[in-house]
Design an enzyme around this catalytic site. Structure first.
Site, mmCIF file in Angstrom:
data_model
loop_
_atom_site.group_PDB
_atom_site.id
_atom_site.type_symbol
_atom_site.label_atom_id
_atom_site.label_comp_id
_atom_site.label_asym_id
_atom_site.label_seq_id
_atom_site.Cartn_x
_atom_site.Cartn_y
_atom_site.Cartn_z
ATOM 1 N N GLY A 228 0.058 7.168 10.352
ATOM 2 C CA GLY A 228 0.949 7.069 9.201
ATOM 3 C C GLY A 228 2.217 7.849 9.453
ATOM 4 C CB SER A 229 4.899 8.873 7.199
ATOM 5 O OG SER A 229 4.179 9.598 6.234
ATOM 6 C CB THR A 232 1.279 11.355 5.241
ATOM 7 O OG1 THR A 232 2.207 10.706 4.399
ATOM 8 C CG2 THR A 232 -0.062 11.380 4.569
ATOM 9 N N GLY A 233 1.307 13.194 7.898
ATOM 10 C CA GLY A 233 0.562 13.787 9.013
ATOM 11 C C GLY A 233 0.482 15.304 8.905
ATOM 12 C CD GLU A 250 -1.636 7.794 17.963
ATOM 13 O OE1 GLU A 250 -0.405 7.770 18.171
ATOM 14 O OE2 GLU A 250 -2.464 7.925 18.867
ATOM 15 C CB CYS A 284 4.976 3.651 14.776
ATOM 16 S SG CYS A 284 3.680 2.917 15.786
HETATM 17 P P1 NAD Z 1 1.716 7.047 4.985
HETATM 18 O O1 NAD Z 1 1.742 8.332 5.713
HETATM 19 O O2 NAD Z 1 2.348 6.971 3.655
HETATM 20 O O3 NAD Z 1 0.217 6.558 4.754
HETATM 21 C C1 NAD Z 1 -0.694 6.364 5.807
HETATM 22 C C2 NAD Z 1 -2.101 6.466 5.277
HETATM 23 O O4 NAD Z 1 -2.344 7.794 4.825
HETATM 24 C C3 NAD Z 1 -2.418 5.567 4.086
HETATM 25 O O5 NAD Z 1 -3.736 5.092 4.224
HETATM 26 C C4 NAD Z 1 -2.304 6.527 2.911
HETATM 27 O O6 NAD Z 1 -3.048 6.114 1.794
HETATM 28 C C5 NAD Z 1 -2.862 7.783 3.509
HETATM 29 N N1 NAD Z 1 -2.427 9.041 2.862
HETATM 30 C C6 NAD Z 1 -1.328 9.243 2.090
HETATM 31 N N2 NAD Z 1 -1.266 10.548 1.728
HETATM 32 C C7 NAD Z 1 -2.331 11.161 2.291
HETATM 33 C C8 NAD Z 1 -2.794 12.516 2.300
HETATM 34 N N3 NAD Z 1 -2.139 13.495 1.658
HETATM 35 N N4 NAD Z 1 -3.918 12.792 2.984
HETATM 36 C C9 NAD Z 1 -4.581 11.827 3.668
HETATM 37 N N5 NAD Z 1 -4.185 10.530 3.693
HETATM 38 C C10 NAD Z 1 -3.073 10.205 3.016
HETATM 39 O O7 NAD Z 1 2.328 5.987 6.012
HETATM 40 P P2 NAD Z 1 2.647 4.455 5.754
HETATM 41 O O8 NAD Z 1 3.868 4.418 4.891
HETATM 42 O O9 NAD Z 1 1.404 3.751 5.333
HETATM 43 O O10 NAD Z 1 3.008 3.951 7.230
HETATM 44 C C11 NAD Z 1 4.286 3.991 7.759
HETATM 45 C C12 NAD Z 1 4.447 5.153 8.710
HETATM 46 O O11 NAD Z 1 3.388 5.130 9.665
HETATM 47 C C13 NAD Z 1 5.721 5.079 9.538
HETATM 48 O O12 NAD Z 1 6.311 6.356 9.621
HETATM 49 C C14 NAD Z 1 5.245 4.629 10.903
HETATM 50 O O13 NAD Z 1 6.091 4.972 11.968
HETATM 51 C C15 NAD Z 1 3.913 5.286 10.978
HETATM 52 N N6 NAD Z 1 3.052 4.587 11.923
HETATM 53 C C16 NAD Z 1 2.694 5.223 13.058
HETATM 54 C C17 NAD Z 1 1.918 4.573 13.998
HETATM 55 C C18 NAD Z 1 1.504 5.260 15.260
HETATM 56 O O14 NAD Z 1 0.558 4.793 15.872
HETATM 57 N N7 NAD Z 1 2.147 6.310 15.690
HETATM 58 C C19 NAD Z 1 1.496 3.266 13.750
HETATM 59 C C20 NAD Z 1 1.870 2.651 12.578
HETATM 60 C C21 NAD Z 1 2.640 3.327 11.659
#
Ligand code: NAD
Length: 479
Positions: A228-229, A232-233, A250, A284
């Site tokens: 994810g982002s 959030t990571g 990731e 990403c």
């Molecule tokens: P996001 O971080 O908003 O959400 C990702 C996941 O995390 C979702 O399932 C969400 O419900 C969950 N989440 C949200 N808050 C959380 C918390 N506090 N604790 C635990 N889980 C939580 O990301 P997104 O908007 O769904 O995805 C887009 C982002 O993901 C972009 O920045 C993109 O670059 C990145 N991404 C990275 C990769 C990679 O492999 N590096 C792949 C795809 C997307």
């Protein structure tokens, strides 16, 4: 469809706990991004649902971790076959929930089945560090226990299967949590899995924004694999610290592509454009900053714009569509806000530049001509189809500009002089660096980010080890 493959129905959606399809008292739905119409209802999991899943996963781990790699490989391959057999339903549902064109949905499913079949062909060999008359010392890897896979909304099937295969193959049990924006295909993966894995081995829970934090805080979960982002990571890592969970992150990217003056422009334009705009740039590792040598800049930019104009936007089931909508209202508003910087910062769009309102979350593909390095469109990850072109002339300078970011997911160099390209490539700060390509990924090749793009890697042998604890065995041969 193979005669014996289970056939899924894609109209109702349940949590999968201990191989049972479970409903919840409260439900929610996401929105079809192409027309803003509601999708079907899905469960909203509570702490109690999570506790049940964790208990089942813990119980299942005892027997599953003792099965052989061969047995787990067989189960994963059978699961892949069943996914393949149901690909029409999955593809249709993926386009409905994610918005991507149907052909790209089939592509994602094809990748997912390849990952499920190929990751378990790898082996994690034991390392004998010493073998004498007195003792044998072995270093090897053992499964961690209960893992949790948190998945984003851009590639819900591939990114879930990219966690399912290594987690289960190494003997762990896994709970998958899809994004609330795209829960449908992942819930169906869980339903399909009930036919191939013992109860508790693979479970899927959908929920609201509170479910992810519940999982990262849960004391019964040993490992979190999060995609994810970056923002959030950081929260995930902070939460996992309290129980010292193992974490793989990731995260986001802001990938540069450096184009040298000796490239064959006509040959690479379609590749660069597709690698900038696939999935409406919601990947990403899409190219997000394009640095073109000044000697060919004008010609390259013209050709890029001309090619991009041939790519059709529309609802994903329409024929020949390349650009679907962005996936959700939050992302749509984020990209819209970034578009305000075009006027605000006096940038020069040579394609697009204004978002035309429509029934869905469609963004007009946009190309920006030579914006300042500090403009938002260069420094931020747009996650929408807007891409900046910048000029360069000095090799050290363009390397410094490419590296001048907190992100470090991917980068690429394009040149006929592969020695020169490799020299530049080795100086780029990212987890993947490609010469004359971008976004090449494979199940046997580790993938991850530097800096704020992540911690650890998934896939390949490195990815298998990420689901294991390393262990050293000291075997004394006599008392
Ligand atoms: P996001 O971080 O908003 O959400 C990702 C996941 O995390 C979702 O399932 C969400 O419900 C969950 N989440 C949200 N808050 C959380 C918390 N506090 N604790 C635990 N889980 C939580 O990301 P997104 O908007 O769904 O995805 C887009 C982002 O993901 C972009 O920045 C993109 O670059 C990145 N991404 C990275 C990769 C990679 O492999 N590096 C792949 C795809 C997307």
């Amino acid at each position: 469809m193979a005669a014996d493959a289970p056939k899924l129905d894609f109209t109702t959606f349940h949590n999968v706990i201990n191989n049972e399809l479970v409903s919840t008292a409260t439900t929610r739905h996401s929105i079809n991004p192409a027309n803003r119409q509601p999708n079907p209802e899905v469960p909203v999991s509570t702490q109690e649902d999570l506790d049940k899943a964790v208990a089942a996963a813990k119980k299942a781990f005892k027997a599953w971790s003792k099965t052989t790699f061969e047995e787990r490989r067989t189960a994963l391959c059978a699961f892949a076959d069943a996914l393949d057999a149901n690909k029409d339903g999955f593809a249709k549902t993926l386009t409905m929930e994610q918005g991507k064109p149907l052909a790209q949905s089939y592509q994602e499913i094809g990748m997912a089945t390849t990952w499920l079949r190929t990751i378990p062909t790898q082996t994690l060999p034991e390392e004998v560090l010493e073998d004498t008359e007195d003792r044998k010392i072995i270093h090897h890897h053992v499964p961690m226990g209960v893992a949790c896979g948190i998945v984003p909304w851009n590639y819900p099937i591939l990114l879930a299967c990219g966690k399912i295969a290594p987690a289960l193959y190494t003997g762990n049990t896994l709970i998958v949590k899809p994004s609330p924006f795209t829960p449908y295909c992942d819930l169906k993966l869980g339903e399909l899995a009930t036919k191939f894995f013992p109860p508790g081995v693979l479970q899927v829970l959908s929920g609201g924004d509170d479910l992810g934090p519940m999982m990262t805080a849960h004391p019964g979960i040993d490992k979190v694999s999060f995609t994810g982002s970056s923002m959030t990571g950081k929260k995930v890592m902070a939460s996992c610290a309290a129980t010292l969970k193992r974490v793989t992150l990731e995260l986001g990217g802001n990938d540069p592509a450096i184009i040298c003056e000796d490239v064959d422009i006509d040959a690479i334009i379609p590749k660069i454009a597709i690698l900038s705009f696939l999935c409406s740039s919601q990947i990403c590792m899409m190219i997000k900053r394009i640095y073109v040598h000044e000697k060919i800049y004008d010609q390259f930019l013209d050709a890029f714009v001309k090619f991009t104009k041939t790519l059709k936007s529309g609802e994903g089931n329409e024929p020949d569509v390349f650009f679907g909508p962005v996936q959700n209202s939050m992302q749509y508003e984020k990209v819209k806000d970034l578009f305000t910087s075009i006027e605000g910062e006096g940038l020069k769009p040579v394609l697009g530049g204004k978002i035309e309102e429509s029934d869905g979350y469609f963004i007009t593909p946009t190309v920006i001509d030579n914006p300042p390095e500090k403009s938002r469109v260069v420094t931020e990850e747009p996650f929408g189809p807007i891409v900046p072109f910048m000029k360069w002339s000095d090799e050290d300078d363009v390397i410094a500009r490419a590296n001048d970011t907190q992100m470090g997911l991917g980068s690429s160099v394009w040149s006929k002089d592969t020695e020169r390209a490799a020299r530049i490539a080795r100086q780029l700060e990212s987890g993947s660096v490609w010469v004359n390509s971008h976004f090449d990924v494979a199940p046997g090749v580790p993938f991850g980010g530097h800096k704020w793009s992540g911690i650890g890697m998934e896939w390949g042998i490195t990815g298998l080890k990420a689901y294991c604890n390393p262990q050293t065995l000291w075997l004394k041969k006599s008392l």
